[in-house]
Design an enzyme around this catalytic site. Structure first.
Site, PDB file in Angstrom:
ATOM      1  N   CYS A 122       2.285  11.119  -8.814  1.00 30.98           N
ATOM      2  CA  CYS A 122       3.751  11.176  -8.793  1.00 30.98           C
ATOM      3  C   CYS A 122       4.379  10.802 -10.136  1.00 30.98           C
ATOM      4  CB  CYS A 122       4.308  10.297  -7.679  1.00 30.98           C
ATOM      5  SG  CYS A 122       3.602  10.666  -6.072  1.00 30.98           S
ATOM      6  N   HIS A 255      11.366   8.892  -9.507  1.00 29.53           N
ATOM      7  CA  HIS A 255      10.531   9.614  -8.546  1.00 29.53           C
ATOM      8  C   HIS A 255      11.076   9.392  -7.138  1.00 29.53           C
ATOM      9  CE1 HIS A 255       7.352  11.077  -6.145  1.00 29.53           C
ATOM     10  NE2 HIS A 255       6.928   9.878  -5.780  1.00 29.53           N
ATOM     11  N   ASN A 285       9.073  13.596  -0.455  1.00 31.88           N
ATOM     12  CA  ASN A 285       8.364  13.226  -1.680  1.00 31.88           C
ATOM     13  C   ASN A 285       7.496  14.410  -2.118  1.00 31.88           C
ATOM     14  OD1 ASN A 285       6.579  12.197  -3.578  1.00 31.88           O
ATOM     15  ND2 ASN A 285       6.172  10.305  -2.461  1.00 31.88           N
TER      16      ASN A 285
HETATM   17  N1  ACO Z   1       6.617   7.383  13.156  1.00 33.02           N
HETATM   18  C1  ACO Z   1       6.636   6.351  14.025  1.00 33.02           C
HETATM   19  N2  ACO Z   1       5.969   5.214  13.802  1.00 33.02           N
HETATM   20  C2  ACO Z   1       5.240   5.116  12.689  1.00 33.02           C
HETATM   21  C3  ACO Z   1       5.170   6.149  11.754  1.00 33.02           C
HETATM   22  C4  ACO Z   1       5.885   7.323  12.017  1.00 33.02           C
HETATM   23  N3  ACO Z   1       5.884   8.382  11.177  1.00 33.02           N
HETATM   24  N4  ACO Z   1       4.367   5.751  10.745  1.00 33.02           N
HETATM   25  C5  ACO Z   1       3.955   4.513  11.025  1.00 33.02           C
HETATM   26  N5  ACO Z   1       4.463   4.129  12.209  1.00 33.02           N
HETATM   27  C6  ACO Z   1       4.283   2.866  12.907  1.00 33.02           C
HETATM   28  C7  ACO Z   1       2.969   2.198  12.583  1.00 33.02           C
HETATM   29  O1  ACO Z   1       1.922   2.715  13.357  1.00 33.02           O
HETATM   30  C8  ACO Z   1       3.276   0.765  12.912  1.00 33.02           C
HETATM   31  O2  ACO Z   1       3.176   0.603  14.290  1.00 33.02           O
HETATM   32  P1  ACO Z   1       2.585  -0.761  14.929  1.00 33.02           P
HETATM   33  O3  ACO Z   1       3.537  -1.834  14.479  1.00 33.02           O
HETATM   34  O4  ACO Z   1       2.607  -0.476  16.366  1.00 33.02           O
HETATM   35  O5  ACO Z   1       1.219  -0.912  14.325  1.00 33.02           O
HETATM   36  C9  ACO Z   1       4.733   0.610  12.520  1.00 33.02           C
HETATM   37  O6  ACO Z   1       5.278   1.946  12.487  1.00 33.02           O
HETATM   38  C10 ACO Z   1       4.920  -0.034  11.173  1.00 33.02           C
HETATM   39  O7  ACO Z   1       4.032   0.593  10.246  1.00 33.02           O
HETATM   40  P2  ACO Z   1       4.018   0.232   8.742  1.00 33.02           P
HETATM   41  O8  ACO Z   1       3.050   1.102   8.019  1.00 33.02           O
HETATM   42  O9  ACO Z   1       3.883  -1.253   8.612  1.00 33.02           O
HETATM   43  O10 ACO Z   1       5.500   0.663   8.360  1.00 33.02           O
HETATM   44  P3  ACO Z   1       6.355   0.243   7.142  1.00 33.02           P
HETATM   45  O11 ACO Z   1       7.520  -0.512   7.595  1.00 33.02           O
HETATM   46  O12 ACO Z   1       5.522  -0.317   6.029  1.00 33.02           O
HETATM   47  O13 ACO Z   1       6.879   1.662   6.671  1.00 33.02           O
HETATM   48  C11 ACO Z   1       6.454   3.197   4.879  1.00 33.02           C
HETATM   49  C12 ACO Z   1       5.959   2.641   6.186  1.00 33.02           C
HETATM   50  C13 ACO Z   1       7.784   3.929   5.146  1.00 33.02           C
HETATM   51  C14 ACO Z   1       5.457   4.187   4.333  1.00 33.02           C
HETATM   52  C15 ACO Z   1       6.686   2.017   3.924  1.00 33.02           C
HETATM   53  O14 ACO Z   1       5.513   1.250   3.789  1.00 33.02           O
HETATM   54  C16 ACO Z   1       7.136   2.444   2.582  1.00 33.02           C
HETATM   55  O15 ACO Z   1       8.274   2.757   2.384  1.00 33.02           O
HETATM   56  N6  ACO Z   1       6.222   2.456   1.608  1.00 33.02           N
HETATM   57  C17 ACO Z   1       6.514   2.887   0.294  1.00 33.02           C
HETATM   58  C18 ACO Z   1       5.502   3.809  -0.102  1.00 33.02           C
HETATM   59  C19 ACO Z   1       5.948   5.228  -0.107  1.00 33.02           C
HETATM   60  O16 ACO Z   1       7.064   5.614   0.095  1.00 33.02           O
HETATM   61  N7  ACO Z   1       4.972   6.024  -0.426  1.00 33.02           N
HETATM   62  C20 ACO Z   1       5.198   7.400  -0.657  1.00 33.02           C
HETATM   63  C21 ACO Z   1       4.138   7.923  -1.521  1.00 33.02           C
HETATM   64  S1  ACO Z   1       3.741   6.910  -2.840  1.00 33.02           S
HETATM   65  C22 ACO Z   1       4.592   7.368  -4.139  1.00 33.02           C
HETATM   66  O17 ACO Z   1       5.142   8.414  -4.185  1.00 33.02           O
HETATM   67  C23 ACO Z   1       4.618   6.447  -5.270  1.00 33.02           C
END
Ligand code: ACO
Length: 328
Positions: A122, A255, A285
């Site tokens: 990215c 990004h 993304n």
């Molecule tokens: N729909 C419904 N529930 C979901 C989904 C979904 N698509 N994905 C995960 N969950 C659930 C999980 O299973 C988990 O359930 P549980 O509590 O029963 O185990 C719960 O939601 C929480 O999961 P987490 O992974 O802890 O969710 P988090 O709050 O961290 O959000 C996210 C995930 C949005 C990816 C977050 O970590 C984030 O914003 N990360 C930043 C990284 C990013 O955006 N990466 C993109 C690519 S990297 C880049 O471009 C640099």
């Protein structure tokens, strides 16, 4: 760098999205057929994403890249034959080799330009743009095509709801020309390979077989924390290098990974959200394509104007990051 060397300037931008729009609701309905639960509300609340553009199966990165490049050349009023350098950033190349840059070169009918791919996930576009700027400033090129293009949908595990909802496909391009006046004012690229494991697609093709895991895997929370920290530091570093302040920056184009990352970053930097170009809601993304896609959109809708200062920022797998401060 010696004053006798030319500067480089962005003289045209272009972008291309595949025609198929998939809303969160449509994606959730499709995933439900495989007993995977997600919803528009979960995706929008956590990421700001409302929809993404997805290439049809079989459509390759070079096809999206070629169209974006054609549009950037047309915008610049530059014929493909004038281009003497093509750098294409992607993590989803058509093949292991030849490079996707060479495939785009052939599609454009250019012969003789140096052409190669850059892999910085990215951060790929800011890596490619900085590399092209160095070529031009060193007198090794006069007219460069810099492209970020991805069919990221091809490396997603559509049964992993934690990642597949986050990404989309697309391409963006700029034409960078040697100039007497500065366009690219400062650039900084960095990486920390010890963080490779927080975001990776660790498979490969070897001995006639796919070995390892061919899908993207991510520790979302670790990526979130790293992204905000390094983008903040990198933005401050690059404006200091250029001798300007963050308040002088007209547009911040980071990004587009996640609306919460963008909001956090803007707050940390003290940049009002109105000065941040946001496309993650409509494009999701698109990895290396996200920054040139956002730049092109904001130029075409009249937000980014000639003479303005624009701060482009990438962050992604590797772990890699970088910033480029541009006078448009
Ligand atoms: N729909 C419904 N529930 C979901 C989904 C979904 N698509 N994905 C995960 N969950 C659930 C999980 O299973 C988990 O359930 P549980 O509590 O029963 O185990 C719960 O939601 C929480 O999961 P987490 O992974 O802890 O969710 P988090 O709050 O961290 O959000 C996210 C995930 C949005 C990816 C977050 O970590 C984030 O914003 N990360 C930043 C990284 C990013 O955006 N990466 C993109 C690519 S990297 C880049 O471009 C640099």
């Amino acid at each position: 760098m010696s004053k006798s060397l030319p500067y480089s300037r962005i003289v045209g931008t272009g972008s291309f999205l595949p025609p198929r729009v998939v809303t969160n609701d449509a994606l959730a309905a499709d995933m439900a057929t495989r007993q995977i639960e997600t919803s528009d509300q979960w995706i929008a609340d956590r990421t700001g994403i409302r929809q993404r553009y997805l290439a049809e199966p079989g459509v390759k990165t070079s096809a999206l890249a070629t169209e974006a490049a054609r549009r950037a050349l047309a915008d610049a009023g530059v014929d493909a034959s004038e281009v003497d350098l093509i750098i294409l950033a992607t993590s989803t190349p058509d093949f292991i080799f030849p490079s996707t840059a060479c495939l785009v070169q052939a599609n454009l009918g250019n012969k003789g330009a140096a052409a190669f791919d850059v892999m910085a996930v990215c951060s790929g576009f800011v890596y490619a743009l900085t590399t092209a700027d160095c070529f031009i400033r060193a007198g090794r090129a006069r007219c460069a095509l810099v492209i970020g293009a991805e069919v990221f949908s091809s490396i997603l595990d559509w049964n992993d709801r934690g990642t597949c909802v986050l990404f989309g496909d697309g391409a963006g391009a700029v034409v960078l020309r040697a100039s007497d006046t500065p366009g690219i004012l400062a650039a900084q690229l960095q990486a920390d390979g010890s963080l490779a494991g927080i975001l990776s697609t660790a498979g490969t093709v070897a001995y006639g077989q796919v070995t390892g895991d061919p899908f993207l895997r991510m520790d979302g929370q670790a990526v979130f924390k790293q992204a905000v920290t390094v983008l903040d530091r990198s933005a401050r570093g690059v404006v200091a290098e250029a001798g300007v302040s963050l308040a002088d920056v007209d547009w911040l184009i980071p990004h587009q990974a996640n609306l919460r990352i963008l909001t956090f970053l803007a707050r940390k930097l003290g940049v009002p959200l109105e000065k941040v170009v946001i496309t993650v809601d409509i494009h999701a993304n698109t990895s290396a394509a996200s920054v040139p896609l956002a730049l092109d959109l904001a130029r075409r809708d009249g937000r980014v104007k000639s003479g303005q200062l624009v701060l482009l920022q990438g962050v992604g797998g590797g772990f890699t990051w970088g910033s480029v401060l541009v006078k448009m």
